[in-house]
Design a protein around this motif. Structure first.
Motif, mmCIF file in Angstrom:
data_model
loop_
_atom_site.group_PDB
_atom_site.id
_atom_site.type_symbol
_atom_site.label_atom_id
_atom_site.label_comp_id
_atom_site.label_asym_id
_atom_site.label_seq_id
_atom_site.Cartn_x
_atom_site.Cartn_y
_atom_site.Cartn_z
ATOM 1 N N ILE A 334 -8.953 42.662 43.007
ATOM 2 C CA ILE A 334 -9.710 42.326 44.384
ATOM 3 C C ILE A 334 -10.656 43.224 44.801
ATOM 4 O O ILE A 334 -11.977 43.076 45.057
ATOM 5 C CB ILE A 334 -8.643 42.119 45.567
ATOM 6 N N VAL A 335 -10.503 44.537 44.656
ATOM 7 C CA VAL A 335 -11.494 45.595 45.032
ATOM 8 C C VAL A 335 -12.395 45.648 44.031
ATOM 9 O O VAL A 335 -13.816 45.579 44.518
ATOM 10 C CB VAL A 335 -10.626 47.038 45.036
ATOM 11 N N PHE A 336 -12.311 45.483 42.727
ATOM 12 C CA PHE A 336 -13.124 45.796 41.853
ATOM 13 C C PHE A 336 -14.360 44.585 41.668
ATOM 14 O O PHE A 336 -15.346 44.773 41.276
ATOM 15 C CB PHE A 336 -12.578 46.050 40.284
ATOM 16 N N SER A 337 -13.583 43.613 42.082
ATOM 17 C CA SER A 337 -14.694 42.200 42.068
ATOM 18 C C SER A 337 -15.875 42.178 42.964
ATOM 19 O O SER A 337 -16.624 41.532 42.620
ATOM 20 C CB SER A 337 -13.823 40.887 42.183
ATOM 21 N N ASN A 338 -15.700 43.283 43.725
ATOM 22 C CA ASN A 338 -16.894 43.325 44.714
ATOM 23 C C ASN A 338 -18.015 44.340 44.598
ATOM 24 O O ASN A 338 -18.650 44.566 45.340
ATOM 25 C CB ASN A 338 -16.182 43.462 46.320
ATOM 26 N N PHE A 339 -17.538 44.988 43.279
ATOM 27 C CA PHE A 339 -18.677 46.268 42.832
ATOM 28 C C PHE A 339 -19.122 45.579 41.441
ATOM 29 O O PHE A 339 -18.595 45.307 40.525
ATOM 30 C CB PHE A 339 -17.933 47.309 42.939
ATOM 31 N N ASP A 340 -20.716 45.431 41.416
ATOM 32 C CA ASP A 340 -21.078 44.918 40.295
ATOM 33 C C ASP A 340 -20.744 45.480 38.716
ATOM 34 O O ASP A 340 -20.583 45.159 37.962
ATOM 35 C CB ASP A 340 -22.731 45.021 40.578
ATOM 36 N N HIS A 341 -20.735 47.135 38.763
ATOM 37 C CA HIS A 341 -20.322 47.793 37.892
ATOM 38 C C HIS A 341 -19.102 47.891 37.588
ATOM 39 O O HIS A 341 -18.627 48.468 36.258
ATOM 40 C CB HIS A 341 -21.187 49.217 37.829
ATOM 41 N N LEU A 342 -18.174 47.252 38.166
ATOM 42 C CA LEU A 342 -16.710 47.216 37.946
ATOM 43 C C LEU A 342 -16.233 45.643 38.014
ATOM 44 O O LEU A 342 -14.891 45.604 37.647
ATOM 45 C CB LEU A 342 -16.067 47.954 38.971
ATOM 46 N N LYS A 343 -17.075 44.853 37.993
ATOM 47 C CA LYS A 343 -16.602 43.503 38.116
ATOM 48 C C LYS A 343 -15.890 43.054 36.616
ATOM 49 O O LYS A 343 -15.099 41.984 36.943
ATOM 50 C CB LYS A 343 -17.823 42.547 38.655
ATOM 51 N N TRP A 344 -16.393 43.595 35.683
ATOM 52 C CA TRP A 344 -15.684 43.171 34.410
ATOM 53 C C TRP A 344 -14.366 43.431 34.146
ATOM 54 O O TRP A 344 -13.616 42.703 33.442
ATOM 55 C CB TRP A 344 -16.529 44.068 33.388
ATOM 56 N N VAL A 345 -13.791 44.184 34.848
ATOM 57 C CA VAL A 345 -12.482 44.676 35.105
ATOM 58 C C VAL A 345 -11.800 43.246 35.444
ATOM 59 O O VAL A 345 -10.678 42.999 35.156
ATOM 60 C CB VAL A 345 -12.140 46.002 35.603
ATOM 61 N N SER A 346 -12.097 42.897 36.576
ATOM 62 C CA SER A 346 -11.565 41.811 37.465
ATOM 63 C C SER A 346 -11.599 40.447 36.570
ATOM 64 O O SER A 346 -10.714 39.639 36.754
ATOM 65 C CB SER A 346 -12.106 41.621 38.801
ATOM 66 N N VAL A 347 -12.668 40.518 35.777
ATOM 67 C CA VAL A 347 -12.723 39.360 34.945
ATOM 68 C C VAL A 347 -11.738 39.183 33.718
ATOM 69 O O VAL A 347 -11.099 38.294 33.352
ATOM 70 C CB VAL A 347 -14.348 39.212 34.171
ATOM 71 N N ILE A 348 -11.392 40.461 33.459
ATOM 72 C CA ILE A 348 -10.414 40.551 32.217
ATOM 73 C C ILE A 348 -9.091 40.233 32.798
ATOM 74 O O ILE A 348 -8.236 39.508 32.225
ATOM 75 C CB ILE A 348 -10.408 42.003 31.531
ATOM 76 N N ALA A 350 -8.335 38.348 35.604
ATOM 77 C CA ALA A 350 -8.049 37.263 36.154
ATOM 78 C C ALA A 350 -8.003 36.109 35.007
ATOM 79 O O ALA A 350 -8.560 36.441 34.098
ATOM 80 C CB ALA A 350 -9.355 36.899 36.853
ATOM 81 N N LYS A 351 -7.230 35.249 35.357
ATOM 82 C CA LYS A 351 -6.970 34.055 34.632
ATOM 83 C C LYS A 351 -7.989 33.030 34.476
ATOM 84 O O LYS A 351 -8.321 32.589 33.272
ATOM 85 C CB LYS A 351 -5.721 33.116 34.928
ATOM 86 N N ASP A 352 -8.766 32.828 35.576
ATOM 87 C CA ASP A 352 -10.088 32.097 35.669
ATOM 88 C C ASP A 352 -10.933 32.551 36.516
ATOM 89 O O ASP A 352 -10.438 33.743 37.262
ATOM 90 C CB ASP A 352 -9.737 30.656 35.820
ATOM 91 N N SER A 353 -11.925 31.705 37.106
ATOM 92 C CA SER A 353 -12.754 32.203 38.171
ATOM 93 C C SER A 353 -12.273 32.196 39.484
ATOM 94 O O SER A 353 -12.937 32.935 40.484
ATOM 95 C CB SER A 353 -13.987 31.641 37.868
ATOM 96 N N THR A 354 -11.068 31.655 39.568
ATOM 97 C CA THR A 354 -10.535 31.422 40.981
ATOM 98 C C THR A 354 -10.469 32.764 41.804
ATOM 99 O O THR A 354 -10.842 32.724 43.012
ATOM 100 C CB THR A 354 -9.219 30.728 40.912
ATOM 101 N N LEU A 355 -9.876 33.827 40.972
ATOM 102 C CA LEU A 355 -9.747 35.119 41.743
ATOM 103 C C LEU A 355 -11.078 35.720 42.282
ATOM 104 O O LEU A 355 -11.022 35.955 43.206
ATOM 105 C CB LEU A 355 -8.979 36.096 40.648
ATOM 106 N N LEU A 356 -12.189 35.604 41.261
ATOM 107 C CA LEU A 356 -13.312 36.068 41.820
ATOM 108 C C LEU A 356 -13.998 35.488 42.982
ATOM 109 O O LEU A 356 -14.534 36.098 43.953
ATOM 110 C CB LEU A 356 -14.216 36.283 40.704
ATOM 111 N N THR A 357 -13.737 34.119 42.943
ATOM 112 C CA THR A 357 -14.457 33.267 43.974
ATOM 113 C C THR A 357 -13.702 33.274 45.445
ATOM 114 O O THR A 357 -14.215 33.227 46.276
ATOM 115 C CB THR A 357 -14.708 31.773 43.737
ATOM 116 N N ASP A 358 -12.400 33.143 45.205
ATOM 117 C CA ASP A 358 -11.604 33.317 46.245
ATOM 118 C C ASP A 358 -11.688 34.583 47.121
ATOM 119 O O ASP A 358 -11.461 34.720 48.308
ATOM 120 C CB ASP A 358 -10.033 33.124 45.649
ATOM 121 N N VAL A 359 -11.905 35.709 46.428
ATOM 122 C CA VAL A 359 -12.158 36.842 46.867
ATOM 123 C C VAL A 359 -12.967 36.956 47.976
ATOM 124 O O VAL A 359 -13.050 37.616 49.160
ATOM 125 C CB VAL A 359 -12.241 38.114 45.889
ATOM 126 N N ARG A 360 -14.195 36.300 47.871
ATOM 127 C CA ARG A 360 -15.229 36.273 48.582
ATOM 128 C C ARG A 360 -15.389 35.358 49.800
ATOM 129 O O ARG A 360 -16.243 35.167 50.466
ATOM 130 C CB ARG A 360 -16.466 36.335 47.628
#
Length: 363
Positions: A334-348, A350-360
């Motif tokens: 959740i925290v890393f998805s809000n930083f551009d240079h750390l977003k790749w960790v959240s992508v790995i 997460a099962k799909d994009s729901t985690l990333l979009t839901d965080v915002r």
């Protein structure tokens, strides 16, 4: 909604600089060193946060109840939540204090039965005579295993008092958390507030659902073991409850441990097959049907991310790390998805994009 999106977007602009490889390695080394060296301080603190979170979840659930058409006051719900958790901790203490000494006392008898079982297997299985049974039996020492478990239990009990102190202070100060965030971030409280709400919401939901699921699994497993007269059924039921907090691996171990005892205890194949089959069926049904229906996309972790997190935290902190792996990893995502240079960790993770979009999305 737009306001929350704009706040998150504007405050991320100053954090988009990608650190160099050297900076990243230095930061990673510092973090790993701190996690290893500070384990005795960090682990009780994390458990305290989880207990505090579970108390707040129980308080929220109890506040939905009504007696004579009136909702329970918040202070009453808080006291009841604390009493429920204290009663649960007392039950665990009673089971361990009563069952473990008896289990340790019975270990020599189980050791003899295990030795006899291995000898019978070596006589039945073709080619097994080449195995050095003396060496094998010397390595299988149930008494040594019991001693190690007892040491871990005593270590956990010794840290319980410190965790209760942490929880007490968290409960006393939780009403000031938002004000502290405002002071910490010079009045720009929206972004940390939104992130904190995401973490708290997912963490609360995970702890509540996992506790209910683990309790249901433990009660059903205990009923099966008690019905067939398996020795120390309350202890194994408690072990099932605790192991179910470890994804996948814990469910397998929760079946293996009581099943091994059934092989040693029973002489007839009927109770062995019944215990093993029913325990496995309970895990399969609850793990594949009931739990997914309750969780939905609460965590949304990929299988790969789950295995990596279990392996990493297990190597770092052992069994305790495996218990903490999922909630810690979700918070990191959740925290890393809000930083551009750390977003790749959240992508790995997460099962799909729901985690990333839901965080915002706003709470």
């Amino acid at each position: 909604m737009d306001t929350a999106e704009n706040v998150l977007g504007e405050e991320r602009k100053g954090l988009s600089r990608t650190p160099s490889l050297l900076e990243g390695l230095v930061i990673l080394a510092i973090i790993l060193t701190g996690l290893v060296v500070g384990q005795k301080f960090i682990v009780p603190l994390i458990f305290s946060v989880f207990i505090w979170s579970l108390i707040n979840v129980l308080k929220t659930k109890l506040s939905l109840l009504s007696i004579a058409g009136k909702r329970l006051p918040e202070p009453v719900c808080l006291v009841l939540s604390i009493l429920l958790l204290l009663a649960a901790n007392l039950s665990i203490y009673v089971i361990v204090s009563q069952q473990f000494p008896a289990l340790a006392e019975a270990m020599p008898r189980y050791q003899e039965k295990l030795n006899a079982l291995i000898i019978r297997i070596s006589q039945v299985v073709p080619g097994s005579e080449v195995v050095d049974l003396n060496e094998l039996l010397g390595r299988i020492n149930l008494w040594e295993f019991a001693t190690k478990v007892g040491t871990q239990v005593r270590s956990l009990a010794s840290g319980l008092f410190l965790m209760l102190i942490y929880v007490a202070f968290l409960l006393a100060e939780q009403r000031y958390f938002r004000d502290k965030l405002g002071l910490l971030f010079s009045g720009k409280v929206e972004r940390p507030r939104i992130l904190l709400d995401r973490i708290v919401r997912r963490l609360n939901m995970y702890l509540y659902i996992k506790t209910v699921i683990s309790l249901l699994t433990a009660v059903l497993s205990y009923a099966v073991m008690a019905w067939w007269g398996l020795d120390f059924a309350p202890f194994w039921g408690l072990l099932v409850f605790l192991l179910n907090f470890i994804p996948t691996v814990g469910s397998i171990l929760a079946v293996i441990f009581p099943s091994l005892l059934s092989f040693i205890q029973y002489d007839s194949p009927t109770p062995i097959l019944a215990v093993v089959g029913l325990l496995a069926a309970i895990q399969i049904i609850i793990g594949n049907f009931i739990e997914p229906a309750m969780t939905g996309r609460t965590l949304n972790m990929s299988p790969f991310g789950l295995i990596v997190s279990l392996t990493f935290w297990g190597m770092l902190w052992g069994i305790v790390g495996m218990f903490l792996a999922v909630p810690i990893t979700v918070c990191i995502a959740i925290v890393f998805s809000n930083f551009d240079h750390l977003k790749w960790v959240s992508v790995i993770i997460a099962k799909d994009s729901t985690l990333l979009t839901d965080v915002r999305k706003p709470v």
